[in-house]
Write a protein that holds these residues in place. Structure first.
Motif, PDB file in Angstrom:
ATOM      1  N   PHE A 240       0.839  -1.210   0.000  1.00  0.00           N
ATOM      2  CA  PHE A 240       0.000   0.000   0.000  1.00  0.00           C
ATOM      3  C   PHE A 240       0.872   1.258   0.000  1.00  0.00           C
ATOM      4  CE2 PHE A 240      -1.746   3.385   2.671  1.00  0.00           C
ATOM      5  CZ  PHE A 240      -2.867   3.729   1.942  1.00  0.00           C
ATOM      6  N   THR A 244       0.767   4.041  -3.055  1.00  0.00           N
ATOM      7  CA  THR A 244       0.346   5.419  -2.798  1.00  0.00           C
ATOM      8  C   THR A 244       1.524   6.384  -2.918  1.00  0.00           C
ATOM      9  OG1 THR A 244       0.604   4.970  -0.416  1.00  0.00           O
ATOM     10  CG2 THR A 244      -1.608   4.784  -1.348  1.00  0.00           C
ATOM     11  N   THR A 247       2.033   7.429  -6.542  1.00  0.00           N
ATOM     12  CA  THR A 247       1.021   8.276  -7.188  1.00  0.00           C
ATOM     13  C   THR A 247       1.421   9.736  -7.216  1.00  0.00           C
ATOM     14  OG1 THR A 247      -0.207   8.482  -5.102  1.00  0.00           O
ATOM     15  CG2 THR A 247      -0.874   6.716  -6.611  1.00  0.00           C
ATOM     16  N   SER A 372      -7.469   7.304  -4.934  1.00  0.00           N
ATOM     17  CA  SER A 372      -6.188   8.003  -4.867  1.00  0.00           C
ATOM     18  C   SER A 372      -6.174   8.998  -3.715  1.00  0.00           C
ATOM     19  CB  SER A 372      -5.911   8.716  -6.189  1.00  0.00           C
ATOM     20  OG  SER A 372      -4.724   9.468  -6.118  1.00  0.00           O
ATOM     21  N   GLY A 375      -6.125   7.118  -0.432  1.00  0.00           N
ATOM     22  CA  GLY A 375      -4.828   6.487  -0.247  1.00  0.00           C
ATOM     23  C   GLY A 375      -3.778   7.477   0.227  1.00  0.00           C
ATOM     24  N   VAL A 376      -3.790   8.675  -0.338  1.00  0.00           N
ATOM     25  CA  VAL A 376      -2.827   9.696   0.079  1.00  0.00           C
ATOM     26  C   VAL A 376      -3.057  10.077   1.542  1.00  0.00           C
ATOM     27  CG1 VAL A 376      -2.157  12.102  -0.250  1.00  0.00           C
ATOM     28  CG2 VAL A 376      -2.424  10.598  -2.230  1.00  0.00           C
ATOM     29  N   HIS A 379      -1.746   7.318   3.671  1.00  0.00           N
ATOM     30  CA  HIS A 379      -0.285   7.297   3.609  1.00  0.00           C
ATOM     31  C   HIS A 379       0.317   8.356   4.532  1.00  0.00           C
ATOM     32  CE1 HIS A 379       3.493   6.515   1.160  1.00  0.00           C
ATOM     33  NE2 HIS A 379       3.834   7.604   1.842  1.00  0.00           N
TER      34      HIS A 379
END
Length: 502
Positions: A240, A244, A247, A372, A375-376, A379
């Motif tokens: 993961f 991320t 991206t 996205s 996920g950011v 992260h």
């Protein structure tokens, strides 16, 4: 004299011993198993990329808990001295900030999101570039609690740690390090999983040995057990982080953005141009202070109170950011910026007189854009609050342990024989690709090229690894004698005798 085998002429050379009978040359059979190739790739990538991963883990660990550090370091700016009975209108708070900061251009306002929080008023200045001046106002007393140089809402401390994690304070050049780490992390994880599963399968061991180390083992086998079993536990989280992180990397991130554009999966842009306004202004994004009251623009500060009333009626609540119109004929952009689950990231464009003129809800974003964004946030440790932070810290510490055990295995595999003593272990055998069936080899080559194009840093560094491999092999070949190699899982050992550690 009889001619018998015992008769030997004086001074004649002794007869040479008969040559041993040569059997048929054994040609290795091609296999569908890529284990030899993965073993060598995992070995070299682990040794050369691990330092980048260690730095990323340490700097990421430092970033995870910056919200708590901010609360301590910037307590005066972020919190009011005493919660009052009633806050002043936001327009009065903005006016107080403008009076205290007359040189800047008003760009955005972030009203206090909690009773004890200050209101943040953001100003742009040409000499600051992407950074801004943020003035912190007490909503109850209108006192200025402080001014900080911020970067998209981040305090100086958070910005410093963020830059350390992203580029080691080396600018665009430094971003290569983090992209190397993110590009290779998933390769190392999947390669390690493949090798560990292959080992357990061929040994017909129980699932417990897959998830837990064998504490009865000694030496390199025990270290390998800890290295591999912890890697299994961390695998999903590390994959993961790799995905991320890529991206928003420099080159792979640009390819990802291009893919989103091709699939029309970007988050919708907001056009702040009001109906019948002329001339039209370019679209403005949310949450990055693109809008600002330019030097020639006249902004009615009192209009922000009406804007907030319209936003509240439209359901735009919680932590929000209000972007000031950049020019006449544009509306006010109001965006939710609650990054914790469940996220609130809806946006509207408001005309103070007419109300909401445009809207974009997070629920209507394309799925890839939603994933996205989420996920950011995960992260960075925002999505699930403290739980998210603890999980990220555990991943960082676990990755550091896996790296240390990996290097320890390299040292434990070192040859100990007097004539072959070496400070570290020998690499796995070369030529694993020659053992692959041709269809598998072709598919692997095509996949490698495709991945190298999508992830350019991965492709370039892979070529670098191949060059290092060829140079090391050539240098060892000049020394004479066969090059010692580490045995491959499931293959006969080619390590030098007397090692006793493999």
């Amino acid at each position: 004299m009889s001619n018998t085998p015992s008769d030997v002429s004086v001074g004649a050379a002794p007869a040479a011993p008969p040559e041993p009978a040569r059997g048929p040359v054994t040609v290795p059979r091609r296999s569908w198993s890529p284990t030899p190739l993965i073993t060598r790739l995992h070995f070299y990538a682990g040794i050369l990329v691990a330092p980048f991963l260690a730095v990323a883990a340490l700097t990421g660990l430092a970033f995870v808990f910056t919200p708590q550090l901010d609360s301590l370091v910037y307590r005066d700016e972020l919190r009011v001295a005493q919660v009052g009975d009633r806050a002043n209108p936001v327009s009065a708070q903005v006016a107080a900030a403008v009076a205290a900061h007359p040189d800047g251009t008003l760009a955005a306002v972030l009203p206090a999101a909690a009773p004890d929080a200050t209101t943040r008023v953001v100003f742009t200045m040409p000499e600051l570039g992407e950074r801004q001046h943020t003035v912190y106002v007490d909503p109850y007393t209108l006192r200025i609690r402080g001014t900080l140089v911020t970067w998209f809402g981040e305090t100086p401390l958070m910005t410093w740690v963020d830059d350390l994690h992203r580029n080691l304070h080396l600018g665009a050049v430094g971003r290569v390090y983090s992209e190397v780490a993110a590009s290779w992390l998933w390769v190392l994880v999947l390669g390690g999983l493949t090798l560990w599963l292959h080992r357990q399968w061929t040994a017909r061991r129980r699932a417990r040995r897959l998830l837990l180390p064998d504490l009865t083992a000694r030496g390199v086998r025990r270290t390998r057990g800890w290295h591999a079993s912890l890697g299994v536990w961390l695998a999903v989280g590390l994959l993961f982080l790799s995905a991320t992180g890529l991206t928003w990397s420099r080159w792979a991130g640009a390819n990802f953005s291009t893919a989103l554009s091709t699939l029309r999966a970007h988050s919708p842009t907001m056009d702040t141009t009001l109906p019948d306004a002329a001339p039209p202004s370019p679209p403005s994004g949310a949450g990055h202070h693109e809008g600002a009251a330019g030097p020639g623009a006249v902004v009615d500060i009192t209009a922000i109170d009406a804007v907030l009333r319209h936003a509240g009626a439209a359901g735009i609540t919680g932590p929000i950011e209000v972007t000031v119109p950049a020019a006449a004929g544009q509306g006010w952009l109001v965006a939710e910026n609650d990054r914790s689950w469940p996220v609130r990231l809806d946006r509207i464009v408001v005309d103070p007189d007419a109300g909401v003129v445009d809207r974009s809800d997070f629920a209507d974003w394309p799925l890839l854009s939603q994933l996205s964004k989420l996920g950011v946030q995960a992260h960075m440790g925002y999505l699930f609050g403290l739980v998210n932070q603890i999980l990220l810290a555990a991943l960082a510490v676990g990755l550091l342990c896996v790296i240390v055990w990996g290097y320890r295995m390299w040292w434990q595999r070192r040859p100990l024989r007097a004539d072959r003593r070496a400070p570290v272990g020998v690499p796995p055998a070369r030529g694993g690709w020659r053992l692959l069936r041709r269809p598998l080899l072709l598919a692997g080559a095509l996949s490698t090229v495709a991945v190298g194009v999508a992830l350019p840093v991965l492709g370039v560094t892979l070529l670098g690894f191949l060059a290092v491999d060829l140079i090391v092999t050539a240098m060892r070949g000049r020394g004479g004698g066969p090059t010692p190699t580490m045995p491959i899982e499931g293959e006969p050992s080619t390590a030098s005798p007397g090692n006793g550690r493999v």
